[in-house]
Write a protein that holds these residues in place. Sequence first.
Motif, PDB file in Angstrom:
ATOM      1  N   SER A  54      27.881  -6.504   6.553  1.00 17.46           N
ATOM      2  CA  SER A  54      27.989  -7.762   5.836  1.00 17.46           C
ATOM      3  C   SER A  54      27.149  -7.305   4.411  1.00 17.46           C
ATOM      4  CB  SER A  54      27.584  -8.988   6.489  1.00 17.46           C
ATOM      5  OG  SER A  54      26.068  -8.792   6.536  1.00 17.46           O
ATOM      6  N   PHE A  55      26.557  -6.068   4.419  1.00 19.60           N
ATOM      7  CA  PHE A  55      25.542  -5.775   3.563  1.00 19.60           C
ATOM      8  C   PHE A  55      26.224  -5.320   2.275  1.00 19.60           C
ATOM      9  CE2 PHE A  55      23.123  -2.586   1.240  1.00 19.60           C
ATOM     10  CZ  PHE A  55      22.051  -3.549   0.954  1.00 19.60           C
ATOM     11  N   ARG A  56      25.929  -6.217   0.887  1.00 14.70           N
ATOM     12  CA  ARG A  56      26.291  -5.935  -0.084  1.00 14.70           C
ATOM     13  C   ARG A  56      25.129  -5.868  -1.096  1.00 14.70           C
ATOM     14  NH1 ARG A  56      29.617  -4.104   2.287  1.00 14.70           N
ATOM     15  NH2 ARG A  56      31.692  -4.423   2.603  1.00 14.70           N
ATOM     16  N   ARG A  57      24.599  -4.925  -1.882  1.00 13.19           N
ATOM     17  CA  ARG A  57      23.418  -4.933  -2.651  1.00 13.19           C
ATOM     18  C   ARG A  57      23.951  -5.058  -3.951  1.00 13.19           C
ATOM     19  NH1 ARG A  57      18.384  -3.666  -1.536  1.00 13.19           N
ATOM     20  NH2 ARG A  57      18.448  -5.426  -0.007  1.00 13.19           N
ATOM     21  N   THR A  82      23.245  -0.353   5.418  1.00 14.17           N
ATOM     22  CA  THR A  82      22.293  -0.701   4.639  1.00 14.17           C
ATOM     23  C   THR A  82      21.434   0.553   4.255  1.00 14.17           C
ATOM     24  OG1 THR A  82      21.197  -0.892   6.962  1.00 14.17           O
ATOM     25  CG2 THR A  82      22.075  -2.936   5.382  1.00 14.17           C
ATOM     26  N   ASP A 167      24.515 -10.073  -1.676  1.00 13.26           N
ATOM     27  CA  ASP A 167      24.307 -10.151  -0.484  1.00 13.26           C
ATOM     28  C   ASP A 167      23.565 -11.550  -0.216  1.00 13.26           C
ATOM     29  OD1 ASP A 167      22.065  -9.299  -1.409  1.00 13.26           O
ATOM     30  OD2 ASP A 167      21.807  -7.701  -0.173  1.00 13.26           O
ATOM     31  N   LYS A 168      23.450 -12.371  -1.041  1.00 12.05           N
ATOM     32  CA  LYS A 168      22.316 -13.576  -1.001  1.00 12.05           C
ATOM     33  C   LYS A 168      20.989 -13.414  -1.106  1.00 12.05           C
ATOM     34  CE  LYS A 168      26.303 -15.988  -0.513  1.00 12.05           C
ATOM     35  NZ  LYS A 168      26.706 -16.517  -1.797  1.00 12.05           N
ATOM     36  N   SER A 169      20.592 -11.861  -1.351  1.00 15.42           N
ATOM     37  CA  SER A 169      19.038 -11.629  -1.524  1.00 15.42           C
ATOM     38  C   SER A 169      18.850 -12.134  -2.850  1.00 15.42           C
ATOM     39  CB  SER A 169      18.803 -10.213  -1.868  1.00 15.42           C
ATOM     40  OG  SER A 169      19.191  -9.654  -0.436  1.00 15.42           O
ATOM     41  N   VAL A 208      18.330  -9.284   2.537  1.00 18.73           N
ATOM     42  CA  VAL A 208      18.734  -8.124   3.176  1.00 18.73           C
ATOM     43  C   VAL A 208      17.711  -7.059   2.654  1.00 18.73           C
ATOM     44  CG1 VAL A 208      20.197  -6.276   4.355  1.00 18.73           C
ATOM     45  CG2 VAL A 208      20.994  -8.832   3.691  1.00 18.73           C
ATOM     46  N   ALA A 321      25.074  -0.005  -3.247  1.00 21.72           N
ATOM     47  CA  ALA A 321      25.989  -0.510  -1.921  1.00 21.72           C
ATOM     48  C   ALA A 321      26.060   0.839  -1.168  1.00 21.72           C
ATOM     49  CB  ALA A 321      27.304  -0.575  -2.646  1.00 21.72           C
TER      50      ALA A 321
END
Length: 457
Positions: A54-57, A82, A167-169, A208, A321
């Motif tokens: 699910s990680f997307r930075r 990640t 990613d909601k960070s 994340v 990413a």
Amino acid sequence: MNRLLALALLVLLALPAARSAAFGPNSGVVVARLTHADAGHGLARPDILHRSRSFRRRLLSTTMTQPVRARVRGGLGGGIVTNEYLVHVSVGTPPRPVALTLDTGSDLVWTQCAPCRACFPQRLPLLDPAASSSYAPLPCAAACRALPFASCENRSSTCAYAYHYGDKSLTVGQLATDRFTFGPGDGKDNAARRLELTFGCGHFNKGVFQASETGIAGFGRGKLSLPSQLNVTTFSYCFASMFHSSSSNSKTSSSFVTLGGAPIHSYAHVVGDWQTTPLLTNPSQPSLYFLSLKGISVGSTRVQIPEPRLRSTTTIIDSGASITTLPEDVYEAVKAAFVAQVGLPLIINAGDDGASALALDLCFALPVAAALLPWRRPPRVPKLTMHLEGADWEVPRAGYVFEDRAARVMCVVLDAAPGDQTVIGNFQQQDTHVVYDLRNNLLSFAPARCDRLAAET
């Protein structure tokens, strides 16, 4: 601090896409140490790869005369998805070390600061503004107004910011200026550069993040990004293999990110030809670096991609990413081409056999001999080539193939994502020297042994 918490709530309730702008002047050529986030922790390959998909930075949303360099070391906090490469610099007077994820998909440069109301765990001590004689809160000015979420009660007050990612960070804190120290050395290097920069001092940070990082260094096109503040026309990086970086030998697990200076294409660590493709812009996502993707080949097979997927404003290169992601229909076409050519059984509904633990979808069962005879040559895998405008990016095998011979699993490291956008992530950029020519809007790249770069400079 109440303003910071209010901004955090505002961002959490906001639209999912935030775009950053920024600002700043400076001069020189800067080099910073670059490492992998798990370098030196001795993780085994399966441990490194065991992460969520699910990680997307990505953020949705004075000319230098001598280069500035920082060492960079990569390291997954435990997995491909990640996979992160960290820029090592120091902040303040006296200098305190920070480790910031190199992210070409966002703009803001920030690190966690004391006092911290809510912070993710980090191995380095928190940056304490009170301990720096050169720290200065930024007054309400153009830099504050450039951010999508910022608060100024009046012209005499300081600037509180909130900045969030796809990613909601989230980071919320105070914009400030302080002295940044760049240099490849260990603090004893007399050639280290010290420059005053604007950055975010984060007091409320969630999302994340790994313990090896302290924040993010935005390398996007916006005014608050590191290249923009340094006013450079070029920057380049060379990501050493994540598996080299997981060893305890720091000499082979790091390289440099260089900001400024003329693009140089004669490095000794480069092992192939340089290629160049245009860097494009998209007004709807002005911070990002777009490329014109013309097609994808698996071996000698040119994968048929629907024409709308090949628009020049749908592919980005993003160091923040991890795995390269393709639109779902494109991914399925690429997957089918690999399945047809690899000649090994595709693992379906992998369960507990190892493939699902890697959070990868395109995995094959290796023969028993692969576990019993690990010295045998690896299985043949067709080449993966991304056809860009004027250039063919032939991804090195280690940049898209993962093997766990003990578990008898081999995976192609690609992923699918909803929507139209293709993202070229940092896993596929391993052992490739990448140069961004911002003045001429060109991206150059060549295969390289990035772990040798530190020995060259």
